[in-house]
Design an enzyme around this catalytic site. Structure first.
Site, PDB file in Angstrom:
ATOM      1  N   SER A   1      44.601 -33.262  -8.378  1.00 30.33           N
ATOM      2  CA  SER A   1      44.263 -31.861  -8.597  1.00 30.33           C
ATOM      3  C   SER A   1      43.052 -31.754  -9.516  1.00 30.33           C
ATOM      4  O   SER A   1      42.981 -32.457 -10.533  1.00 30.33           O
ATOM      5  CB  SER A   1      45.468 -31.167  -9.244  1.00 30.33           C
ATOM      6  OG  SER A   1      45.186 -29.813  -9.476  1.00 30.33           O
ATOM      7  N   SER A   2      42.107 -30.887  -9.147  1.00 31.89           N
ATOM      8  CA  SER A   2      40.939 -30.596  -9.978  1.00 31.89           C
ATOM      9  C   SER A   2      40.165 -31.880 -10.273  1.00 31.89           C
ATOM     10  O   SER A   2      39.630 -32.480  -9.356  1.00 31.89           O
ATOM     11  CB  SER A   2      41.396 -29.857 -11.250  1.00 31.89           C
ATOM     12  OG  SER A   2      40.295 -29.327 -11.933  1.00 31.89           O
TER      13      SER A   2
END
Ligand SMILES: *[C@@H]1O[C@H](CO)[C@@H](O)[C@H](O)[C@H]1NC(C)=O
Length: 293
Positions: A137-138
């Site tokens: 994520s991210s």
């Protein structure tokens, strides 16, 4: 005696349940040029020649917190695959996706340490080298892009949430919101598929094989890692995978999400999430489907 024997037994049983539910730290997994931490989740009923998923936390995160936020470990318990949860403690706990050494095959960056965790796990658990996957994520999404670009020999597929194309942060002094050149996160690094392909191929010029399958998810209301970064990733991977846009499928896998299909949909898909900011929550069951697990 203040405690009866049965109550001590009950306390010990509760403690051991907690220990069983924890990630296990692995210290000596091989060369670790940037001092990362390796944690592993090995289910008690391991599949024969299990698959491996490398799961990468966002900036400011940790292996432990991302393991708790997501369902990858309970799914591993059901299906018998292994998760590697890694942690970085540098640059605000962001993965290095900016330095020259990280944007290279065996260049001594975070990506190389992460791949060594995978090689260790394949050896130790007789895992299937054809079933190695990454998600994140991210910042973890950014690193998934970099890993699949720099180690196409290791990964079969990736699925990632709310990040940027491999090489988007090249030349930036750091890779965290506090240290990075903001041009990339602002969605202002725009290239053609051909330009992205030239940049990625230069990361591992000896590679002549195919690139891993990729799924990438992004929120249309993301003002932190801006929405144009979805299109940049799709351009990069459409060039690398040799597929072009074929169709949009609305409300897939859920209301408000559009599935953007390239080719026949087996190599590259994007998911554009209407009204969703930073980050798109992990869709673990969809990841497993994409990985074929
Ligand atoms: C497909 O969906 C994306 C995301 O909603 C959108 O930006 C794009 O314009 C669509 N393409 C077509 C041809 O409809």
């Amino acid at each position: 005696m203040y405690f009866s024997t049965p109550s001590i037994a009950a306390t010990l049983a509760a403690l051991s349940a907690t220990v069983n539910g924890a990630l296990v730290r692995v210290n000596d997994f091989g060369s670790n040029p940037t001092n990362l931490q390796m944690n592993i989740w090995v289910p008690s009923k391991l599949a024969e020649n299990p698959a491996i998923i490398l799961v990468l936390h966002p900036c400011g995160g940790s292996a432990e917190s991302y393991a708790q936020m997501t369902k990858y470990n309970s799914l591993a318990d059901q299906k018998g695959f292994i998760n590697i949860f890694a942690s970085t403690k540098k640059d605000n706990n962001c993965w290095d996706v900016a330095s020259a050494k990280a944007l290279k095959h065996d260049g001594g960056g975070d990506n190389q340490g992460l791949v060594n965790m995978i090689k260790y796990t394949i050896d130790k658990y007789k895992a299937d080298p054809k079933k190695v996957f990454a998600t994140g994520s991210s910042s973890g999404c950014m690193m998934t892009n970099v890993l699949l670009a720099t180690y196409p020999d290791i990964f079969a597929a990736g699925s990632r949430y709310s990040g940027v194309a491999a090489g988007c942060l090249a030349g930036s002094p750091g890779a965290s919101p506090q240290t990075a050149d903001p041009t990339c996160a602002n969605g202002k690094v725009n290239k053609t598929p051909e330009q992205w392909v030239v940049q990625v191929k230069a990361m591992y010029p000896e590679w002549t094989g195919t690139y891993p399958r990729m799924a990438t998810w992004h929120g249309e209301a993301d003002n932190f890692v801006n929405y144009p970064n979805l299109a940049e990733q799709l351009k990069e991977w459409s060039g690398l995978l040799g597929v072009t846009f074929s169709k949009n499928v609305t409300n897939t896998p859920q209301s408000g999400y559009t599935q953007i299909v390239y080719g026949d949909g087996t190599k590259l898909v994007g998911y554009s999430a209407k009204g969703v900011g930073h980050t798109v929550p992990a869709h673990e069951a969809d990841d497993l489907k994409w990985f074929g697990l």
